[in-house]
Design an enzyme around this catalytic site. Sequence first.
Site, PDB file in Angstrom:
ATOM      1  N   GLU A   1       0.801  -1.227   0.000  1.00 40.17           N
ATOM      2  CA  GLU A   1       0.000   0.000   0.000  1.00 40.17           C
ATOM      3  C   GLU A   1       0.833   1.276   0.000  1.00 40.17           C
ATOM      4  O   GLU A   1       0.773   2.084   0.926  1.00 40.17           O
ATOM      5  CB  GLU A   1      -0.953  -0.010   1.206  1.00 40.17           C
ATOM      6  CG  GLU A   1      -1.903  -1.187   1.190  1.00 40.17           C
ATOM      7  CD  GLU A   1      -2.694  -1.324   2.496  1.00 40.17           C
ATOM      8  OE1 GLU A   1      -2.676  -0.391   3.315  1.00 40.17           O
ATOM      9  OE2 GLU A   1      -3.329  -2.379   2.679  1.00 40.17           O
TER      10      GLU A   1
ATOM     11  N   ASN B   1       1.803  -5.066  -3.133  1.00 42.64           N
ATOM     12  CA  ASN B   1       0.457  -5.454  -2.678  1.00 42.64           C
ATOM     13  C   ASN B   1      -0.391  -4.223  -2.353  1.00 42.64           C
ATOM     14  O   ASN B   1       0.090  -3.309  -1.675  1.00 42.64           O
ATOM     15  CB  ASN B   1       0.616  -6.312  -1.408  1.00 42.64           C
ATOM     16  CG  ASN B   1      -0.655  -6.990  -0.969  1.00 42.64           C
ATOM     17  OD1 ASN B   1      -1.294  -7.683  -1.770  1.00 42.64           O
ATOM     18  ND2 ASN B   1      -1.031  -6.817   0.290  1.00 42.64           N
TER      19      ASN B   1
ATOM     20  N   HIS C   1     -10.374  -6.650  -0.390  1.00 41.75           N
ATOM     21  CA  HIS C   1     -11.308  -6.515   0.745  1.00 41.75           C
ATOM     22  C   HIS C   1     -12.589  -5.902   0.178  1.00 41.75           C
ATOM     23  O   HIS C   1     -12.653  -4.705  -0.093  1.00 41.75           O
ATOM     24  CB  HIS C   1     -10.701  -5.626   1.836  1.00 41.75           C
ATOM     25  CG  HIS C   1      -9.483  -6.223   2.451  1.00 41.75           C
ATOM     26  ND1 HIS C   1      -9.529  -7.359   3.241  1.00 41.75           N
ATOM     27  CD2 HIS C   1      -8.178  -5.885   2.355  1.00 41.75           C
ATOM     28  CE1 HIS C   1      -8.297  -7.676   3.623  1.00 41.75           C
ATOM     29  NE2 HIS C   1      -7.459  -6.803   3.101  1.00 41.75           N
TER      30      HIS C   1
ATOM     31  N   GLU D   1      -5.765 -11.081  -0.190  1.00 39.56           N
ATOM     32  CA  GLU D   1      -6.422 -10.860   1.117  1.00 39.56           C
ATOM     33  C   GLU D   1      -7.944 -10.846   0.983  1.00 39.56           C
ATOM     34  O   GLU D   1      -8.628 -10.045   1.619  1.00 39.56           O
ATOM     35  CB  GLU D   1      -5.966  -9.517   1.729  1.00 39.56           C
ATOM     36  CG  GLU D   1      -4.470  -9.372   1.880  1.00 39.56           C
ATOM     37  CD  GLU D   1      -4.058  -8.053   2.535  1.00 39.56           C
ATOM     38  OE1 GLU D   1      -4.915  -7.361   3.109  1.00 39.56           O
ATOM     39  OE2 GLU D   1      -2.868  -7.724   2.452  1.00 39.56           O
TER      40      GLU D   1
ATOM     41  N   ASP E   1     -11.657 -10.946   1.393  1.00 35.52           N
ATOM     42  CA  ASP E   1     -12.789 -11.176   2.284  1.00 35.52           C
ATOM     43  C   ASP E   1     -13.928 -10.305   1.783  1.00 35.52           C
ATOM     44  O   ASP E   1     -13.710  -9.322   1.078  1.00 35.52           O
ATOM     45  CB  ASP E   1     -12.485 -10.949   3.777  1.00 35.52           C
ATOM     46  CG  ASP E   1     -11.812  -9.627   4.093  1.00 35.52           C
ATOM     47  OD1 ASP E   1     -11.962  -8.671   3.320  1.00 35.52           O
ATOM     48  OD2 ASP E   1     -11.140  -9.550   5.135  1.00 35.52           O
TER      49      ASP E   1
HETATM   50  O1  G3I Z   1      -0.322  -6.708  19.247  1.00 42.24           O
HETATM   51  C1  G3I Z   1      -1.218  -5.860  19.892  1.00 42.24           C
HETATM   52  C2  G3I Z   1      -1.398  -6.368  21.234  1.00 42.24           C
HETATM   53  O2  G3I Z   1      -0.186  -6.259  21.932  1.00 42.24           O
HETATM   54  C3  G3I Z   1      -2.489  -5.593  21.911  1.00 42.24           C
HETATM   55  O3  G3I Z   1      -2.755  -6.168  23.160  1.00 42.24           O
HETATM   56  C4  G3I Z   1      -3.760  -5.614  21.069  1.00 42.24           C
HETATM   57  C5  G3I Z   1      -4.848  -4.779  21.681  1.00 42.24           C
HETATM   58  O4  G3I Z   1      -5.870  -4.543  20.757  1.00 42.24           O
HETATM   59  O5  G3I Z   1      -3.477  -5.108  19.806  1.00 42.24           O
HETATM   60  C6  G3I Z   1      -2.520  -5.867  19.125  1.00 42.24           C
HETATM   61  O6  G3I Z   1      -2.250  -5.350  17.866  1.00 42.24           O
HETATM   62  C7  G3I Z   1      -3.297  -5.413  16.910  1.00 42.24           C
HETATM   63  C8  G3I Z   1      -2.835  -6.259  15.722  1.00 42.24           C
HETATM   64  O7  G3I Z   1      -3.817  -6.226  14.687  1.00 42.24           O
HETATM   65  C9  G3I Z   1      -2.594  -7.706  16.103  1.00 42.24           C
HETATM   66  O8  G3I Z   1      -3.745  -8.295  16.601  1.00 42.24           O
HETATM   67  C10 G3I Z   1      -3.606  -4.009  16.452  1.00 42.24           C
HETATM   68  O9  G3I Z   1      -4.175  -3.287  17.524  1.00 42.24           O
HETATM   69  C11 G3I Z   1      -4.565  -4.042  15.277  1.00 42.24           C
HETATM   70  O10 G3I Z   1      -4.677  -2.718  14.773  1.00 42.24           O
HETATM   71  C12 G3I Z   1      -4.021  -4.935  14.190  1.00 42.24           C
HETATM   72  O11 G3I Z   1      -4.950  -4.962  13.125  1.00 42.24           O
HETATM   73  C13 G3I Z   1      -4.470  -5.482  11.898  1.00 42.24           C
HETATM   74  C14 G3I Z   1      -4.482  -4.410  10.807  1.00 42.24           C
HETATM   75  O12 G3I Z   1      -4.006  -4.964   9.587  1.00 42.24           O
HETATM   76  C15 G3I Z   1      -3.597  -3.228  11.177  1.00 42.24           C
HETATM   77  O13 G3I Z   1      -3.666  -2.290  10.169  1.00 42.24           O
HETATM   78  C16 G3I Z   1      -5.388  -6.606  11.459  1.00 42.24           C
HETATM   79  O14 G3I Z   1      -5.321  -7.656  12.422  1.00 42.24           O
HETATM   80  C17 G3I Z   1      -4.960  -7.124  10.080  1.00 42.24           C
HETATM   81  O15 G3I Z   1      -5.928  -8.008   9.609  1.00 42.24           O
HETATM   82  C18 G3I Z   1      -4.862  -5.964   9.106  1.00 42.24           C
HETATM   83  O16 G3I Z   1      -4.355  -6.472   7.893  1.00 42.24           O
HETATM   84  C19 G3I Z   1      -4.218  -5.554   6.812  1.00 42.24           C
HETATM   85  C20 G3I Z   1      -3.055  -6.046   5.953  1.00 42.24           C
HETATM   86  O17 G3I Z   1      -1.907  -6.181   6.733  1.00 42.24           O
HETATM   87  C21 G3I Z   1      -2.804  -5.104   4.765  1.00 42.24           C
HETATM   88  N1  G3I Z   1      -4.005  -4.923   4.001  1.00 42.24           N
HETATM   89  C22 G3I Z   1      -5.187  -4.504   4.752  1.00 42.24           C
HETATM   90  C23 G3I Z   1      -5.463  -5.467   5.897  1.00 42.24           C
HETATM   91  C24 G3I Z   1      -6.714  -5.096   6.626  1.00 42.24           C
HETATM   92  O18 G3I Z   1      -6.584  -3.867   7.253  1.00 42.24           O
END
Ligand code: G3I
Length: 433
Positions: free
Chosen positions: A159, A201, A237, A269, A271
Amino acid sequence: MGTLFCLTLLLSVAPSTPGHVSGRADAAPAPGLRDLAAPLGLRIGAAFNDDPTLLDPSYATTLAREFDMGVSENHMKWQFVHPAPTTYDFKVADAQVGFAEGHGMTYRGHNLAWSRQNPAWLVTGPFTRDERIQQLRDHIAAVVGHYAGRVAQWDVVNEAFDGLADPLHDPWSVSIGFPEYLDIAFTAAHAADPTAKLFYNDYNLQAPNSKFDHLIDLVAGMKARGVPIDGIGFESHLSARSCTAKCTNDTLKNMLRAHALGLEVAITELDVSVQLPATSQKLDQQASVYRSVLEACLLAPNCHTFMMWGFTDKYSWIPSFVHGYGAALPFDEQYQPKPAYAAMAATLSTPPVAPSCAAFPDRATAQKAFDSGVLGAPMLDPDGSGTACENLPAVAAPVAAPATVEPAPTGEKLPAVPAPRAAPVVVAPAFTG
Ligand code: G3I
Protein backbone atom coordinates in the site's frame (compact mmCIF):
# COMPACT_ATOMS: atom_id res chain seq x y z
CA MET A 1 7.36 -22.16 25.73
CA GLY A 2 4.02 -23.80 26.54
CA THR A 3 2.55 -22.34 23.38
CA LEU A 4 5.33 -23.70 21.24
CA PHE A 5 4.97 -27.12 22.87
CA CYS A 6 1.26 -27.18 22.06
CA LEU A 7 1.95 -26.05 18.52
CA THR A 8 4.39 -28.90 18.13
CA LEU A 9 1.71 -31.29 19.32
CA LEU A 10 -0.76 -29.90 16.82
CA LEU A 11 1.76 -30.23 14.05
CA SER A 12 1.74 -33.93 14.66
CA VAL A 13 -2.00 -34.51 15.16
CA ALA A 14 -3.81 -32.25 12.72
CA PRO A 15 -4.62 -34.09 9.51
CA SER A 16 -2.89 -33.04 6.33
CA THR A 17 -5.41 -34.78 4.12
CA PRO A 18 -9.00 -33.79 3.45
CA GLY A 19 -11.64 -35.07 5.79
CA HIS A 20 -15.16 -34.18 6.76
CA VAL A 21 -16.30 -30.62 6.82
CA SER A 22 -17.53 -30.21 10.35
CA GLY A 23 -21.29 -30.33 10.56
CA ARG A 24 -21.64 -32.93 7.83
CA ALA A 25 -19.88 -35.80 9.51
CA ASP A 26 -22.35 -38.32 8.09
CA ALA A 27 -21.52 -37.36 4.51
CA ALA A 28 -18.74 -38.90 2.45
CA PRO A 29 -15.36 -37.31 2.99
CA ALA A 30 -15.27 -34.24 0.80
CA PRO A 31 -12.17 -32.93 -0.87
CA GLY A 32 -10.84 -29.73 0.59
CA LEU A 33 -10.55 -26.61 -1.53
CA ARG A 34 -6.82 -27.32 -1.89
CA ASP A 35 -7.55 -30.68 -3.53
CA LEU A 36 -9.89 -29.05 -6.02
CA ALA A 37 -7.49 -26.18 -6.75
CA ALA A 38 -4.27 -28.17 -7.15
CA PRO A 39 -5.13 -29.78 -10.52
CA LEU A 40 -5.83 -26.28 -11.84
CA GLY A 41 -2.34 -25.09 -10.91
CA LEU A 42 -3.79 -22.82 -8.24
CA ARG A 43 -2.60 -22.40 -4.67
CA ILE A 44 -5.49 -21.56 -2.37
CA GLY A 45 -4.76 -20.19 1.05
CA ALA A 46 -5.68 -18.21 4.11
CA ALA A 47 -4.08 -15.79 6.53
CA PHE A 48 -3.06 -17.34 9.85
CA ASN A 49 -4.54 -15.30 12.65
CA ASP A 50 -2.55 -14.25 15.67
CA ASP A 51 -1.06 -16.66 18.15
CA PRO A 52 -2.62 -18.76 19.68
CA THR A 53 -5.33 -19.60 17.16
CA LEU A 54 -3.32 -22.55 15.89
CA LEU A 55 -3.97 -24.12 19.29
CA ASP A 56 -7.70 -24.32 18.53
CA PRO A 57 -8.10 -27.84 17.09
CA SER A 58 -11.05 -26.85 14.88
CA TYR A 59 -9.05 -23.95 13.52
CA ALA A 60 -5.96 -26.03 12.87
CA THR A 61 -7.73 -29.00 11.26
CA THR A 62 -9.89 -26.83 9.00
CA LEU A 63 -6.90 -24.76 7.93
CA ALA A 64 -4.79 -27.79 7.11
CA ARG A 65 -7.62 -29.60 5.33
CA GLU A 66 -8.74 -26.73 3.11
CA PHE A 67 -5.67 -24.69 2.22
CA ASP A 68 -2.21 -25.21 0.79
CA MET A 69 -0.81 -21.73 1.30
CA GLY A 70 -0.51 -19.56 4.38
CA VAL A 71 0.42 -16.02 5.31
CA SER A 72 0.80 -14.38 8.71
CA GLU A 73 -1.98 -11.85 9.21
CA ASN A 74 0.27 -9.83 11.50
CA HIS A 75 3.34 -11.63 12.76
CA MET A 76 5.81 -10.86 10.01
CA LYS A 77 5.15 -7.14 10.20
CA TRP A 78 7.75 -4.78 11.67
CA GLN A 79 5.67 -4.28 14.85
CA PHE A 80 6.10 -7.91 15.82
CA VAL A 81 9.25 -9.10 14.16
CA HIS A 82 11.50 -6.10 14.81
CA PRO A 83 10.26 -4.58 18.09
CA ALA A 84 13.51 -2.83 19.01
CA PRO A 85 16.39 -1.54 16.87
CA THR A 86 18.59 -4.56 17.45
CA THR A 87 15.91 -7.12 18.40
CA TYR A 88 14.19 -9.53 16.03
CA ASP A 89 11.43 -11.82 17.28
CA PHE A 90 10.45 -14.65 14.92
CA LYS A 91 8.78 -16.86 17.54
CA VAL A 92 5.17 -16.73 16.36
CA ALA A 93 6.01 -16.46 12.66
CA ASP A 94 8.34 -19.45 12.96
CA ALA A 95 5.53 -21.50 14.52
CA GLN A 96 3.17 -20.46 11.72
CA VAL A 97 5.64 -21.30 8.97
CA GLY A 98 6.40 -24.57 10.73
CA PHE A 99 2.70 -25.44 10.83
CA ALA A 100 2.43 -24.71 7.12
CA GLU A 101 5.44 -26.86 6.29
CA GLY A 102 4.06 -29.68 8.43
CA HIS A 103 0.89 -29.69 6.33
CA GLY A 104 2.27 -29.39 2.83
CA MET A 105 1.47 -25.71 2.55
CA THR A 106 3.65 -23.03 1.03
CA TYR A 107 3.88 -19.57 2.59
CA ARG A 108 3.64 -15.89 1.68
CA GLY A 109 5.51 -13.26 3.66
CA HIS A 110 3.61 -10.08 4.56
CA ASN A 111 5.11 -7.47 4.58
CA LEU A 112 8.45 -5.63 4.52
CA ALA A 113 7.57 -1.95 4.11
CA TRP A 114 4.25 -0.36 5.01
CA SER A 115 2.96 2.82 6.61
CA ARG A 116 1.25 0.91 9.43
CA GLN A 117 2.16 -1.45 12.25
CA ASN A 118 5.63 -0.03 12.58
CA PRO A 119 7.25 -0.02 16.05
CA ALA A 120 7.46 3.29 17.89
CA TRP A 121 11.24 3.39 17.69
CA LEU A 122 11.05 3.29 13.90
CA VAL A 123 8.36 5.91 13.56
CA THR A 124 9.75 8.34 16.11
CA GLY A 125 13.25 8.86 14.76
CA PRO A 126 14.43 11.25 13.62
CA PHE A 127 16.60 9.50 11.07
CA THR A 128 18.57 10.77 8.12
CA ARG A 129 17.84 9.49 4.64
CA ASP A 130 20.95 7.29 4.72
CA GLU A 131 19.92 5.84 8.07
CA ARG A 132 16.45 5.03 6.73
CA ILE A 133 17.92 3.29 3.71
CA GLN A 134 20.19 1.26 5.96
CA GLN A 135 17.25 0.36 8.26
CA LEU A 136 15.21 -0.89 5.34
CA ARG A 137 18.07 -2.90 3.89
CA ASP A 138 19.05 -4.41 7.25
CA HIS A 139 15.47 -5.35 8.11
CA ILE A 140 14.84 -7.00 4.77
CA ALA A 141 18.16 -8.84 4.82
CA ALA A 142 17.36 -10.17 8.30
CA VAL A 143 13.72 -11.15 7.75
CA VAL A 144 13.87 -12.47 4.20
CA GLY A 145 17.21 -14.09 5.00
CA HIS A 146 15.68 -15.81 8.03
CA TYR A 147 13.04 -17.44 5.81
CA ALA A 148 15.15 -17.93 2.69
CA GLY A 149 13.93 -20.97 0.78
CA ARG A 150 10.86 -21.32 3.05
CA VAL A 151 8.72 -18.35 2.07
CA ALA A 152 7.78 -18.56 -1.58
CA GLN A 153 6.36 -15.06 -2.06
CA TRP A 154 6.87 -11.75 -0.29
CA ASP A 155 4.69 -8.68 -0.20
CA VAL A 156 7.75 -6.47 -0.29
CA VAL A 157 5.95 -3.13 -0.32
CA ASN A 158 2.39 -2.80 0.91
CA GLU A 159 0.00 0.00 0.00
CA ALA A 160 2.40 2.68 -1.18
CA PHE A 161 -0.60 4.62 -2.49
CA ASP A 162 -3.59 5.86 -0.57
CA GLY A 163 -7.11 4.77 -1.54
CA LEU A 164 -6.87 6.70 -4.79
CA ALA A 165 -3.55 7.23 -6.47
CA ASP A 166 -1.39 9.46 -4.30
CA PRO A 167 1.77 8.11 -2.75
CA LEU A 168 1.38 7.83 1.01
CA HIS A 169 3.47 9.86 3.38
CA ASP A 170 4.96 6.95 5.28
CA PRO A 171 8.41 6.73 6.89
CA TRP A 172 9.87 5.35 3.71
CA SER A 173 8.54 7.68 1.06
CA VAL A 174 9.09 10.75 3.23
CA SER A 175 12.67 9.94 4.22
CA ILE A 176 13.93 8.04 1.19
CA GLY A 177 11.67 9.20 -1.61
CA PHE A 178 9.06 7.62 -3.87
CA PRO A 179 9.61 5.44 -5.81
CA GLU A 180 13.27 5.06 -4.80
CA TYR A 181 12.40 3.21 -1.61
CA LEU A 182 10.55 0.56 -3.57
CA ASP A 183 13.59 -0.07 -5.76
CA ILE A 184 15.75 -0.40 -2.65
CA ALA A 185 13.30 -2.74 -0.91
CA PHE A 186 12.81 -5.10 -3.86
CA THR A 187 16.53 -5.20 -4.61
CA ALA A 188 17.31 -6.04 -0.98
CA ALA A 189 14.65 -8.77 -0.89
CA HIS A 190 15.98 -10.36 -4.06
CA ALA A 191 19.51 -10.33 -2.66
CA ALA A 192 18.33 -12.03 0.55
CA ASP A 193 16.41 -14.79 -1.27
CA PRO A 194 16.74 -14.94 -5.06
CA THR A 195 14.20 -17.79 -5.17
CA ALA A 196 11.32 -15.86 -3.61
CA LYS A 197 8.75 -14.15 -5.82
CA LEU A 198 8.42 -10.49 -4.96
CA PHE A 199 5.06 -8.70 -4.99
CA TYR A 200 3.75 -5.18 -4.65
CA ASN A 201 0.46 -5.45 -2.68
CA ASP A 202 -2.46 -3.03 -2.56
CA TYR A 203 -6.25 -2.59 -2.38
CA ASN A 204 -8.82 -1.08 -4.72
CA LEU A 205 -7.34 -2.84 -7.74
CA GLN A 206 -10.50 -4.73 -8.75
CA ALA A 207 -11.52 -2.53 -11.64
CA PRO A 208 -9.94 -0.11 -14.08
CA ASN A 209 -9.33 3.14 -12.17
CA SER A 210 -6.71 5.84 -11.82
CA LYS A 211 -5.03 4.03 -8.95
CA PHE A 212 -4.41 0.99 -11.13
CA ASP A 213 -3.16 3.25 -13.94
CA HIS A 214 -0.63 4.79 -11.54
CA LEU A 215 0.35 1.38 -10.27
CA ILE A 216 0.96 0.11 -13.79
CA ASP A 217 3.15 3.17 -14.44
CA LEU A 218 5.02 2.47 -11.22
CA VAL A 219 5.72 -1.21 -11.89
CA ALA A 220 6.52 -0.59 -15.57
CA GLY A 221 9.11 1.93 -14.40
CA MET A 222 10.53 -0.57 -11.92
CA LYS A 223 10.78 -3.21 -14.63
CA ALA A 224 12.48 -0.72 -16.95
CA ARG A 225 15.02 0.08 -14.23
CA GLY A 226 15.74 -3.62 -13.77
CA VAL A 227 14.16 -3.82 -10.30
CA PRO A 228 13.32 -7.45 -9.44
CA ILE A 229 9.53 -7.36 -9.12
CA ASP A 230 7.50 -10.49 -9.98
CA GLY A 231 3.91 -9.58 -9.33
CA ILE A 232 1.06 -7.47 -8.05
CA GLY A 233 -1.08 -8.54 -5.11
CA PHE A 234 -4.78 -7.68 -5.33
CA GLU A 235 -5.86 -7.49 -1.69
CA SER A 236 -9.59 -7.66 -2.44
CA HIS A 237 -11.31 -6.52 0.75
CA LEU A 238 -14.76 -6.35 -0.77
CA SER A 239 -18.36 -5.97 0.21
CA ALA A 240 -21.17 -8.34 -0.70
CA ARG A 241 -23.03 -5.47 -2.39
CA SER A 242 -20.11 -4.20 -4.42
CA CYS A 243 -19.76 -6.30 -7.53
CA THR A 244 -21.59 -5.71 -10.81
CA ALA A 245 -22.37 -8.21 -13.52
CA LYS A 246 -19.09 -7.45 -15.25
CA CYS A 247 -16.86 -7.43 -12.20
CA THR A 248 -15.06 -10.63 -13.14
CA ASN A 249 -14.06 -9.12 -16.45
CA ASP A 250 -13.14 -5.81 -14.84
CA THR A 251 -10.74 -7.65 -12.58
CA LEU A 252 -9.48 -9.64 -15.55
CA LYS A 253 -8.71 -6.47 -17.46
CA ASN A 254 -6.38 -5.33 -14.70
CA MET A 255 -4.83 -8.77 -14.34
CA LEU A 256 -4.09 -8.84 -18.05
CA ARG A 257 -2.47 -5.41 -17.95
CA ALA A 258 -0.05 -6.87 -15.42
CA HIS A 259 0.39 -9.92 -17.64
CA ALA A 260 1.34 -7.67 -20.53
CA LEU A 261 4.24 -6.41 -18.39
CA GLY A 262 5.33 -9.97 -17.64
CA LEU A 263 4.01 -9.82 -14.09
CA GLU A 264 2.06 -12.35 -12.07
CA VAL A 265 -0.95 -11.37 -10.04
CA ALA A 266 -2.25 -12.89 -6.83
CA ILE A 267 -5.45 -12.50 -4.87
CA THR A 268 -3.84 -11.86 -1.51
CA GLU A 269 -6.42 -10.86 1.12
CA LEU A 270 -9.91 -11.65 -0.08
CA ASP A 271 -12.79 -11.18 2.28
CA VAL A 272 -16.31 -10.05 1.51
CA SER A 273 -18.06 -8.28 4.35
CA VAL A 274 -21.80 -8.07 4.82
CA GLN A 275 -23.81 -5.63 6.85
CA LEU A 276 -24.85 -7.38 10.04
CA PRO A 277 -27.03 -9.22 10.71
CA ALA A 278 -26.11 -11.61 7.92
CA THR A 279 -29.18 -12.99 6.15
CA SER A 280 -29.22 -15.89 3.72
CA GLN A 281 -29.79 -13.41 0.89
CA LYS A 282 -26.69 -11.44 1.89
CA LEU A 283 -24.66 -14.62 2.20
CA ASP A 284 -25.75 -15.64 -1.30
CA GLN A 285 -24.65 -12.23 -2.61
CA GLN A 286 -21.40 -12.73 -0.79
CA ALA A 287 -20.98 -16.15 -2.40
CA SER A 288 -21.33 -14.66 -5.86
CA VAL A 289 -18.55 -12.18 -5.11
CA TYR A 290 -16.26 -14.99 -3.93
CA ARG A 291 -17.11 -16.91 -7.09
CA SER A 292 -16.50 -13.88 -9.28
CA VAL A 293 -13.03 -13.17 -7.90
CA LEU A 294 -12.10 -16.84 -8.18
CA GLU A 295 -13.33 -16.94 -11.77
CA ALA A 296 -11.17 -13.93 -12.66
CA CYS A 297 -8.13 -15.61 -11.16
CA LEU A 298 -8.85 -18.90 -12.94
CA LEU A 299 -9.31 -17.14 -16.28
CA ALA A 300 -6.18 -15.02 -16.00
CA PRO A 301 -3.09 -16.82 -17.31
CA ASN A 302 -0.90 -15.12 -14.69
CA CYS A 303 -2.92 -15.79 -11.51
CA HIS A 304 -1.82 -18.85 -9.54
CA THR A 305 -2.41 -17.71 -5.97
CA PHE A 306 -5.76 -17.15 -4.28
CA MET A 307 -5.62 -16.13 -0.62
CA MET A 308 -8.31 -15.16 1.84
CA TRP A 309 -7.68 -12.90 4.82
CA GLY A 310 -8.52 -15.66 7.25
CA PHE A 311 -11.15 -18.34 6.77
CA THR A 312 -13.44 -18.34 9.80
CA ASP A 313 -15.64 -15.47 10.96
CA LYS A 314 -14.44 -16.30 14.46
CA TYR A 315 -11.19 -14.49 13.71
CA SER A 316 -11.66 -11.67 11.22
CA TRP A 317 -10.40 -8.12 11.35
CA ILE A 318 -13.62 -6.72 9.84
CA PRO A 319 -15.97 -6.33 12.85
CA SER A 320 -13.42 -4.37 14.87
CA PHE A 321 -12.46 -2.12 11.95
CA VAL A 322 -15.71 -1.67 10.00
CA HIS A 323 -18.57 -0.84 12.33
CA GLY A 324 -21.69 -2.93 11.72
CA TYR A 325 -20.06 -5.27 9.18
CA GLY A 326 -18.68 -8.78 9.47
CA ALA A 327 -19.34 -12.41 8.50
CA ALA A 328 -16.78 -11.87 5.74
CA LEU A 329 -15.17 -15.30 5.45
CA PRO A 330 -16.24 -18.66 3.98
CA PHE A 331 -16.63 -20.46 7.33
CA ASP A 332 -18.80 -19.18 10.14
CA GLU A 333 -17.69 -18.85 13.75
CA GLN A 334 -18.44 -22.55 14.37
CA TYR A 335 -16.34 -23.61 11.36
CA GLN A 336 -19.45 -24.43 9.33
CA PRO A 337 -19.03 -23.83 5.59
CA LYS A 338 -21.14 -20.94 4.23
CA PRO A 339 -22.54 -20.45 0.70
CA ALA A 340 -19.23 -18.76 -0.23
CA TYR A 341 -17.46 -22.04 0.47
CA ALA A 342 -19.87 -23.99 -1.72
CA ALA A 343 -19.53 -21.38 -4.49
CA MET A 344 -15.75 -21.69 -4.48
CA ALA A 345 -15.86 -25.49 -4.37
CA ALA A 346 -18.29 -25.53 -7.31
CA THR A 347 -16.17 -23.06 -9.29
CA LEU A 348 -13.05 -25.12 -8.74
CA SER A 349 -14.92 -28.30 -9.70
CA THR A 350 -16.26 -26.72 -12.90
CA PRO A 351 -13.85 -23.95 -13.78
CA PRO A 352 -15.04 -21.21 -16.12
CA VAL A 353 -14.28 -21.69 -19.79
CA ALA A 354 -13.84 -18.57 -21.85
CA PRO A 355 -15.43 -18.54 -25.29
CA SER A 356 -13.06 -18.29 -28.22
CA CYS A 357 -13.08 -15.12 -30.29
CA ALA A 358 -14.13 -17.37 -33.16
CA ALA A 359 -17.52 -17.53 -31.47
CA PHE A 360 -18.18 -13.89 -32.36
CA PRO A 361 -18.84 -12.33 -35.75
CA ASP A 362 -17.04 -9.11 -34.98
CA ARG A 363 -15.20 -7.13 -32.35
CA ALA A 364 -18.21 -5.02 -31.41
CA THR A 365 -20.30 -8.07 -30.59
CA ALA A 366 -17.46 -9.62 -28.63
CA GLN A 367 -16.87 -6.39 -26.71
CA LYS A 368 -20.56 -6.09 -25.90
CA ALA A 369 -20.67 -9.64 -24.59
CA PHE A 370 -17.51 -9.14 -22.56
CA ASP A 371 -18.73 -5.88 -21.05
CA SER A 372 -22.01 -7.48 -20.08
CA GLY A 373 -20.25 -10.18 -18.15
CA VAL A 374 -19.60 -13.07 -20.54
CA LEU A 375 -16.37 -14.31 -19.08
CA GLY A 376 -13.19 -14.47 -20.97
CA ALA A 377 -9.50 -13.73 -20.83
CA PRO A 378 -8.93 -15.04 -24.37
CA MET A 379 -11.38 -12.41 -25.55
CA LEU A 380 -8.88 -9.77 -24.53
CA ASP A 381 -5.83 -9.07 -26.62
CA PRO A 382 -2.51 -9.92 -25.02
CA ASP A 383 -1.54 -6.33 -24.37
CA GLY A 384 -4.41 -6.11 -21.95
CA SER A 385 -5.83 -2.96 -23.50
CA GLY A 386 -9.32 -4.13 -22.65
CA THR A 387 -10.40 -4.37 -26.28
CA ALA A 388 -12.03 -7.70 -26.90
CA CYS A 389 -10.96 -9.92 -29.80
CA GLU A 390 -8.86 -7.39 -31.65
CA ASN A 391 -8.19 -9.85 -34.45
CA LEU A 392 -11.81 -9.79 -35.50
CA PRO A 393 -13.17 -7.21 -37.93
CA ALA A 394 -14.60 -4.16 -36.19
CA VAL A 395 -18.04 -4.98 -37.56
CA ALA A 396 -19.09 -8.06 -39.44
CA ALA A 397 -19.48 -7.81 -43.20
CA PRO A 398 -23.16 -8.09 -44.15
CA VAL A 399 -24.07 -11.65 -45.06
CA ALA A 400 -27.08 -12.89 -46.92
CA ALA A 401 -27.29 -16.33 -45.39
CA PRO A 402 -27.67 -17.00 -41.65
CA ALA A 403 -24.28 -16.45 -40.20
CA THR A 404 -21.94 -19.13 -39.12
CA VAL A 405 -18.36 -18.32 -38.41
CA GLU A 406 -15.12 -19.99 -39.26
CA PRO A 407 -14.61 -23.22 -37.37
CA ALA A 408 -12.96 -22.85 -34.01
CA PRO A 409 -9.52 -24.40 -33.70
CA THR A 410 -11.17 -27.58 -32.46
CA GLY A 411 -13.10 -27.82 -35.72
CA GLU A 412 -16.61 -27.51 -34.39
CA LYS A 413 -19.02 -25.00 -35.98
CA LEU A 414 -19.91 -22.17 -33.70
CA PRO A 415 -22.97 -19.96 -33.82
CA ALA A 416 -22.52 -16.31 -34.69
CA VAL A 417 -23.83 -15.32 -31.30
CA PRO A 418 -22.19 -17.03 -28.36
CA ALA A 419 -24.23 -19.75 -26.75
CA PRO A 420 -25.11 -19.08 -23.14
CA ARG A 421 -22.46 -20.38 -20.80
CA ALA A 422 -23.30 -23.47 -18.85
CA ALA A 423 -21.98 -21.84 -15.73
CA PRO A 424 -24.02 -18.89 -14.48
CA VAL A 425 -22.81 -15.52 -15.65
CA VAL A 426 -21.90 -13.49 -12.62
CA VAL A 427 -24.66 -11.14 -11.69
CA ALA A 428 -23.67 -9.42 -8.55
CA PRO A 429 -23.16 -5.89 -7.43
CA ALA A 430 -19.08 -3.45 -8.54
CA PHE A 431 -16.14 -3.95 -6.41
CA THR A 432 -15.21 -1.18 -4.05
CA GLY A 433 -12.39 -2.88 -2.24
O1 G3I B 1 -0.32 -6.71 19.25
C1 G3I B 1 -1.22 -5.86 19.89
C2 G3I B 1 -1.40 -6.37 21.23
O2 G3I B 1 -0.19 -6.26 21.93
C3 G3I B 1 -2.49 -5.59 21.91
O3 G3I B 1 -2.76 -6.17 23.16
C4 G3I B 1 -3.76 -5.61 21.07
C5 G3I B 1 -4.85 -4.78 21.68
O4 G3I B 1 -5.87 -4.54 20.76
O5 G3I B 1 -3.48 -5.11 19.81
C6 G3I B 1 -2.52 -5.87 19.12
O6 G3I B 1 -2.25 -5.35 17.87
C7 G3I B 1 -3.30 -5.41 16.91
C8 G3I B 1 -2.84 -6.26 15.72
O7 G3I B 1 -3.82 -6.23 14.69
C9 G3I B 1 -2.59 -7.71 16.10
O8 G3I B 1 -3.75 -8.30 16.60
C10 G3I B 1 -3.61 -4.01 16.45
O9 G3I B 1 -4.18 -3.29 17.52
C11 G3I B 1 -4.56 -4.04 15.28
O10 G3I B 1 -4.68 -2.72 14.77
C12 G3I B 1 -4.02 -4.93 14.19
O11 G3I B 1 -4.95 -4.96 13.12
C13 G3I B 1 -4.47 -5.48 11.90
C14 G3I B 1 -4.48 -4.41 10.81
O12 G3I B 1 -4.01 -4.96 9.59
C15 G3I B 1 -3.60 -3.23 11.18
O13 G3I B 1 -3.67 -2.29 10.17
C16 G3I B 1 -5.39 -6.61 11.46
O14 G3I B 1 -5.32 -7.66 12.42
C17 G3I B 1 -4.96 -7.12 10.08
O15 G3I B 1 -5.93 -8.01 9.61
C18 G3I B 1 -4.86 -5.96 9.11
O16 G3I B 1 -4.35 -6.47 7.89
C19 G3I B 1 -4.22 -5.55 6.81
C20 G3I B 1 -3.05 -6.05 5.95
O17 G3I B 1 -1.91 -6.18 6.73
C21 G3I B 1 -2.80 -5.10 4.76
N1 G3I B 1 -4.00 -4.92 4.00
C22 G3I B 1 -5.19 -4.50 4.75
C23 G3I B 1 -5.46 -5.47 5.90
C24 G3I B 1 -6.71 -5.10 6.63
O18 G3I B 1 -6.58 -3.87 7.25
